[in-house]
Design an enzyme around this catalytic site. Structure first.
Site, PDB file in Angstrom:
ATOM      1  N   LYS A  70      78.764  54.062  60.819  1.00 50.67           N
ATOM      2  CA  LYS A  70      78.026  53.087  61.643  1.00 50.67           C
ATOM      3  C   LYS A  70      78.637  52.913  63.039  1.00 50.67           C
ATOM      4  O   LYS A  70      77.918  52.705  64.011  1.00 50.67           O
ATOM      5  CB  LYS A  70      77.939  51.744  60.922  1.00 50.67           C
ATOM      6  CG  LYS A  70      77.029  51.792  59.698  1.00 50.67           C
ATOM      7  CD  LYS A  70      76.863  50.434  59.053  1.00 50.67           C
ATOM      8  CE  LYS A  70      76.108  50.562  57.739  1.00 50.67           C
ATOM      9  NZ  LYS A  70      75.858  49.268  57.096  1.00 50.67           N
ATOM     10  N   ASP A 109      71.282  45.140  59.608  1.00 46.91           N
ATOM     11  CA  ASP A 109      71.913  44.548  58.420  1.00 46.91           C
ATOM     12  C   ASP A 109      71.831  43.014  58.428  1.00 46.91           C
ATOM     13  O   ASP A 109      71.523  42.386  57.410  1.00 46.91           O
ATOM     14  CB  ASP A 109      73.394  44.960  58.321  1.00 46.91           C
ATOM     15  CG  ASP A 109      73.561  46.368  57.776  1.00 46.91           C
ATOM     16  OD1 ASP A 109      72.641  46.849  57.084  1.00 46.91           O
ATOM     17  OD2 ASP A 109      74.616  46.983  58.028  1.00 46.91           O
TER      18      ASP A 109
END
Ligand code: NDP
Length: 291
Positions: A70, A109
């Site tokens: 990420k 997220d």
């Protein structure tokens, strides 16, 4: 690309075999009548950028990014959403049709968690929130959680320096919320409205050292991990009268947000939650039958 070729998407990670993202995105696409191909791509730890470049050359239009890439996904992009900028990490990449246009990075997220909490009628506003863990997931959800205006938010981590670092970094997003950090083993014993387990401890059936006084009948206990059965953290919470939730809904909601960014249409997540839950149960039953 030929005019009727399905749009190409993927999830990239290492490991990647366990990923449920293809199931989720294919279900969304069926629901909304979008013709797409969604692959799982394993990349070597030192080969993220090369793997992404090869995917773009094949006509890839977007990627979800999971552990451990990420941060690299954020670095690879030329443009970032405010949420990605805040997290310094991206789980969603949008690729341009032509090579001289920028790659765009987003982090869904946090909005996935907030939308899942809303789905379950868990109200963050005005409440006392405890987050266990100070890793990438906590970093990704902090700003969207603070945006919901809790009265207090405590980050507790094994390594307290990481918790204190996040508190410092996010203090300007806290508004009137009392934001603080502490060691995991020294959480002050008082009742919280929401406890979020953002450590991977449940995946190895470990329970962080939590005093009973943190939790009560009015507490929602949210484990970002999920599986066929309730996690040890969920069992601990339920045994003390709390409401326990797992991270399956967060996974589906963050995917819905990525899907909306790529396709401009928002899927209904409720049926896909059910489908995913069923798939996870069936996979666990198959594994048990093999043992
Ligand atoms: P990281 O590796 O970035 O961070 C892990 C954090 O948990 C660190 O703060 C670490 O502490 C702490 N930790 C690790 N093991 C233990 C343990 N046994 N006991 C107590 N603390 C521990 O992971 P992520 O933040 O990326 O992910 C955390 C969890 O969230 C994972 O289970 C992941 O699968 C899940 N997740 C779920 C999502 C969903 O959609 N449902 C989305 C994103 C993540 P220290 O700093 O001291 O090492």
């Amino acid at each position: 690309m030929a005019p009727n070729t399905p749009l190409l998407y993927a999830v990239i990670g290492n490991p990647i075999e366990h990923s449920r993202s293809p199931l989720i995105h294919r279900a969304f696409a069926r629901q909304l009548g979008i013709d797409l191909t969604y692959e799982k791509i394993w990349a070597p730890i030192d080969g993220f950028e090369e793997t992404v470049t090869a995917f773009i050359k094949r006509g890839g239009r977007g990627m979800n990014v999971t552990v451990p890439f990420k941060l690299q996904a954020f670095d690879l992009a030329d443009r970032h959403s405010e949420r990605a900028q805040r997290a310094l990490a991206a789980n969603t990449l949008v690729f341009p049709e032509s090579a001289d246009e920028p790659i765009y990075a987003e982090n869904t997220d946090g909005v996935g968690l907030v939308n899942d909490l809303a789905f379950h009628d868990v109200d963050v506003a005005g409440g006392r929130v405890l987050i266990l863990g100070a890793g990438g997931a906590t970093r990704g959800v902090l700003a969207p959680l603070l945006h919901e205006a809790p009265q207090e938010l405590v980050i507790a981590n094994r390594n307290p320096d990481r918790a204190h670092g996040l508190v410092e970094e996010f203090s300007d997003a806290a508004g009137d919320c009392l934001l603080s950090g502490c060691p995991l083993a020294e959480i002050e014993e008082s009742r919280f409205d929401l406890i979020i387990n953002a450590t991977p401890a449940s995946l190895s059936a470990q329970l962080p050292p939590l005093p009973d006084g943190l939790i009560g009948a009015g507490t929602a206990a949210y484990d970002m991990a999920y599986g066929a059965e309730p996690t040890v953290f969920m069992e601990w919470a339920e045994a003390r009268g709390a409401r326990a939730l797992d991270g399956l809904g967060m996974l589906v909601e963050q995917a819905a947000e990525s899907f909306a960014i790529w396709h401009g249409k928002r899927p209904d997540t409720a049926p896909v939650r059910e489908q995913l839950r069923q798939a996870i149960r069936e996979a666990a039953a198959e594994r048990a039958a093999e043992d």
